[in-house]
Write a protein that holds these residues in place. Structure first.
Motif, PDB file in Angstrom:
ATOM      1  N   MET A 106       0.842  -1.203   0.000  1.00  0.00           N
ATOM      2  CA  MET A 106       0.000   0.000   0.000  1.00  0.00           C
ATOM      3  C   MET A 106       0.876   1.253   0.000  1.00  0.00           C
ATOM      4  O   MET A 106       1.923   1.294   0.641  1.00  0.00           O
ATOM      5  N   GLN A 107       0.434   2.268  -0.731  1.00  0.00           N
ATOM      6  CA  GLN A 107       1.158   3.526  -0.805  1.00  0.00           C
ATOM      7  C   GLN A 107       0.592   4.539   0.190  1.00  0.00           C
ATOM      8  O   GLN A 107      -0.600   4.522   0.505  1.00  0.00           O
ATOM      9  N   SER A 108       1.442   5.434   0.661  1.00  0.00           N
ATOM     10  CA  SER A 108       1.012   6.476   1.592  1.00  0.00           C
ATOM     11  C   SER A 108      -0.104   7.308   0.977  1.00  0.00           C
ATOM     12  O   SER A 108      -0.038   7.703  -0.191  1.00  0.00           O
ATOM     13  N   GLY A 109      -1.131   7.587   1.773  1.00  0.00           N
ATOM     14  CA  GLY A 109      -2.237   8.412   1.312  1.00  0.00           C
ATOM     15  C   GLY A 109      -3.358   7.636   0.658  1.00  0.00           C
ATOM     16  O   GLY A 109      -4.421   8.194   0.400  1.00  0.00           O
ATOM     17  N   ASP A 110      -3.130   6.347   0.375  1.00  0.00           N
ATOM     18  CA  ASP A 110      -4.157   5.529  -0.270  1.00  0.00           C
ATOM     19  C   ASP A 110      -5.055   4.849   0.766  1.00  0.00           C
ATOM     20  O   ASP A 110      -4.695   4.723   1.940  1.00  0.00           O
ATOM     21  N   VAL A 111      -6.196   4.386   0.320  1.00  0.00           N
ATOM     22  CA  VAL A 111      -7.077   3.562   1.147  1.00  0.00           C
ATOM     23  C   VAL A 111      -7.323   2.254   0.396  1.00  0.00           C
ATOM     24  O   VAL A 111      -7.219   2.205  -0.830  1.00  0.00           O
ATOM     25  N   ALA A 112      -7.657   1.202   1.138  1.00  0.00           N
ATOM     26  CA  ALA A 112      -7.802  -0.125   0.520  1.00  0.00           C
ATOM     27  C   ALA A 112      -9.072  -0.241  -0.315  1.00  0.00           C
ATOM     28  O   ALA A 112      -9.109  -0.989  -1.291  1.00  0.00           O
ATOM     29  N   ALA A 113     -10.128   0.486   0.074  1.00  0.00           N
ATOM     30  CA  ALA A 113     -11.403   0.311  -0.633  1.00  0.00           C
ATOM     31  C   ALA A 113     -12.244   1.569  -0.576  1.00  0.00           C
ATOM     32  O   ALA A 113     -12.128   2.371   0.358  1.00  0.00           O
ATOM     33  N   THR A 114     -13.069   1.756  -1.590  1.00  0.00           N
ATOM     34  CA  THR A 114     -14.106   2.791  -1.572  1.00  0.00           C
ATOM     35  C   THR A 114     -15.417   2.165  -2.047  1.00  0.00           C
ATOM     36  O   THR A 114     -15.405   1.246  -2.881  1.00  0.00           O
TER      37      THR A 114
END
Length: 373
Positions: free
Chosen positions: A306-314
């Motif tokens: 996972m990259q900084s600032g990202d979320v796993a799901a929307t």
């Protein structure tokens, strides 16, 4: 109506202006045409709208050769005098502010751009709407505001006080600023929380564009969180239809609003929030599979954390849009991806057999960095 659309050299603004003009509205478009991504694509969108590139001069109106009721100006939202003059010269019934500094990962290295464009620029829009007594201001927010929230689907009635990027924080700030102006100056404001918009003429920094280009060129795609990602991908036509319905119904006071149990989505002043998403998340790997099938070539996948600032799901709860506007986005991923890739091949030129011959062997791949999905 006479409508100001900011960001009309951008992806959503370009499509919205076109739909408004086709239904008979008068549109004034504004964009600074910055170089966050390929300006040639931005100028191509404008030319598709009948705005000749060679006629574009800062702060000078250009009339479309395709739509007689479309005028475009290259203008910076931070140009306070230019913005005030624009509002003085036109009497807008509604304003749709889509101009913004986009991108999550870009905000990690260029934070100032988000304060300048998304906050200072938006303040000028609010001030102009205030003094011009605009009947309705709509503005782009983002699913990114949900931040650390993990309760799905994301609802406009949820608290969103834990952003994970400056981009998300700037969009949350827009919503707070809009509420203040709705309260102080009775300005009707509507926030548009978009969920991963894609489609023809899309942004080159978005996953569909990046993946399509890389697969065609035989380069690897970066699959973050080792593929354990999902997004509520929403086709551009569905986004625009949602905006059109909301433009025609300005925000109003919620007479049932309870200050002891405040609902974030509305207020005792003319302020409201809406999610605009398909309401059906798709896994990243299924999304890639759809791209592969449309191109007819396999992707070379580089799995990463996972990259900084990202979320796993929307995942969007669109019940507000359904209940109040009688509308739910419905374009399938299969249909939407097909439309995008058809456009991509047409716009950039594509010969499948030639690309097959030019594809590089996996052992010789060049590393490519993808941006936010």
């Amino acid at each position: 109506m006479k409508i100001l659309v900011t960001g009309t050299a951008g992806f959503i603004g370009f499509h919205l202006a076109k739909r408004l003009l086709e239904r008979g509205d008068e549109v004034v478009g504004v964009d600074v045409i910055n170089d966050y991504y390929d300006v040639e694509l931005k100028y191509a969108r404008l030319e598709e709208s009948g705005i000749a590139r060679e006629k574009i001069v800062y702060d000078q109106p250009v009339t479309s050769t395709k739509y007689e009721h479309y005028v475009f100006l290259k203008l910076d939202l931070n140009d306070k005098d230019g913005m005030m003059e624009l509002f003085n010269n036109h009497h807008f019934d509604a304003v749709c502010n889509l101009a913004a500094q986009a991108g999550v990962r870009y905000s990690l290295t260029n934070p100032e751009a988000y304060v300048e464009s998304n906050i200072s620029g938006f303040l000028n829009v609010l001030e102009c709407c205030r003094y011009a007594k605009v009947k309705h201001l709509l503005y782009a927010s983002s699913s990114s505001v949900y931040g650390l929230n993990t309760k799905m689907p994301f609802s406009v009635h949820h608290n969103v006080d834990h952003p994970v990027s400056l981009y998300a924080a700037s969009k949350k700030c827009n919503e707070l600023m809009a509420h203040a102006y709705s309260h102080l100056f009775d300005l009707p404001t509507t926030a548009l929380r978009f969920f991963t918009v894609y489609g023809p003429w899309g942004r080159p920094d978005m996953a569909l564009f990046i993946f399509t280009k890389a697969i065609m060129e035989g380069k690897p795609i970066e699959v973050f969180n080792n593929g354990n990602m999902s997004r509520d991908f929403t086709y551009i036509d569905d986004i625009v239809e949602g905006i059109l319905r909301l433009i025609d119904k300005p925000a109003a006071v919620n007479t049932n609003w309870d200050s002891e149990q405040p609902d974030p989505a509305s207020s005792k002043v003319p302020f409201r929030l809406f999610n605009i998403g398909r309401g059906a998340p798709v896994t990243l790997l299924d999304f890639v599979k759809e791209i592969e099938e449309n191109i007819g070539l396999p992707a070379i996948k580089n799995f990463l954390p996972m990259q900084s600032g990202d979320v796993a799901a929307t995942w969007a709860d669109v019940s507000g849009l359904v209940n109040e506007m009688e509308y739910k986005p419905k374009t399938s991923i299969k249909e939407g991806v097909h439309e995008f890739i058809d456009w991509y091949k047409m716009f950039y030129g594509y010969n499948k057999e030639a690309h097959k011959r030019a594809r590089i062997r996996p052992s010789n791949q060049i590393h490519v960095y993808a941006t936010k999905i």
